[in-house]
Design an enzyme around this catalytic site. Sequence first.
Site, short mmCIF file in Angstrom:
data_model
loop_
_atom_site.label_atom_id
_atom_site.label_comp_id
_atom_site.label_asym_id
_atom_site.label_seq_id
_atom_site.Cartn_x
_atom_site.Cartn_y
_atom_site.Cartn_z
N ASP A 97 0.86 -1.20 0.00
CA ASP A 97 0.00 0.00 0.00
C ASP A 97 0.89 1.24 0.00
O ASP A 97 2.10 1.15 0.18
CB ASP A 97 -0.87 0.00 1.26
CG ASP A 97 -0.03 -0.14 2.52
OD1 ASP A 97 0.16 -1.28 2.96
OD2 ASP A 97 0.51 0.86 3.02
N ASP A 156 0.56 3.61 2.28
CA ASP A 156 0.33 4.18 3.60
C ASP A 156 -0.80 5.22 3.51
O ASP A 156 -1.87 4.87 3.03
CB ASP A 156 1.64 4.74 4.18
CG ASP A 156 1.56 4.89 5.69
OD1 ASP A 156 0.92 4.05 6.33
OD2 ASP A 156 2.13 5.85 6.24
N1 LIG Z 1 1.19 1.32 5.78
C1 LIG Z 1 1.67 0.46 6.66
N2 LIG Z 1 2.11 0.89 7.87
C2 LIG Z 1 2.60 0.01 8.78
N3 LIG Z 1 2.67 -1.32 8.56
C3 LIG Z 1 2.25 -1.78 7.38
N4 LIG Z 1 2.21 -3.03 6.89
C4 LIG Z 1 1.70 -2.97 5.65
N5 LIG Z 1 1.40 -1.69 5.31
C5 LIG Z 1 1.73 -0.93 6.38
#
Ligand SMILES: Nc1ncnc2[nH]cnc12
Length: 290
Positions: free
Chosen positions: A209, A211
């Site tokens: 992703d 974030d």
């Molecule tokens: N955006 C994110 N922040 C923290 N841990 C994660 N694991 C997968 N995506 C994450």
Amino acid sequence: MADVVLGVIGGSGVYDIDGLSDKRWVRVETPFGDPSDELLTGTLDGQKLVFLPRHGRGHRIPPSELNFRANIHALKQLGVTDILSVSAVGSLKAELPPGTFVVIDQFIDRTFARTKSFFGTGLVAHVALGHPVCNRLGDLIEEALTELDIPYRRRGTYMVMEGPQFSTIAESELYRSWGCDVIGMTNMPEAKLAREAEMCYATVAMVTDFDCWHPDHDHVTVDAVIKVVVANAGNARSLVSRLAPKVAGREGACSQGCHTALDNAIMTAPGHRDPEMLKRLDVIVKRVLG
Ligand SMILES: Nc1ncnc2[nH]cnc12
Ligand SMILES: CSC[C@H]1O[C@H](OP(=O)(O)O)[C@H](O)[C@@H]1O
């Protein structure tokens, strides 16, 4: 030099491993309590392998409650010499989209609610951590990713946050301003403890992703993470299969010194070492203290 045993720590969405022969789930007790789950032992393409689902099967344990010491100790007890950590991470860079694998070479540890060392009062040690991952293992991972044609980036800084909540936009932007590449919640103190236990450790971070900082992408959710992990599970499996025979073929002690990390690390004078600590840490210190 001990026989090579490959340990694999499976992250979010990775709770089992395919293709092992002589497969057996074994319960391991440690002086630090219980690891996340039983450990799966077996052989893959002639290479002895031990697998541990980091959060336990069914994903029962959140990052801050993981017993990192028990996990690393259990792997050490089963003879593991080299650890591949597989982790889901958020991307902090536009050029690292979901599906990219990053062979991590640095960490920023911003966790604050975890026990970070095997050592303590009665037996003090300070290991070097300038290079927190093993570059020899990183080279083998890179070879495997190249051969498999999996999109990857060699080198990247993994920002380790406490969690379990994901970040605010201000936090995400702060980590971006520090030059961090990806963010996750689990690789520290795991990597520190692997170094104290004199094991090679390397992380393959799977970007799931963006974030919450990217204006053109939705903020991270568990659903989105799992969707990307499931879509890339085949790549993760192929990586382990391709890596196993490479690790089997590697020769000699680690040139970076992972297997001798305690050689110049113990501070406590022999006459002041706590016998109870020495007993508790036997598996960790027996190579260096006899
Ligand atoms: N955006 C994110 N922040 C923290 N841990 C994660 N694991 C997968 N995506 C994450
Ligand atoms: C389900 S997203 C958050 C979760 O996933 C990552 O864990 P792992 O490194 O074990 O794959 C992240 O660090 C969080 O713990």
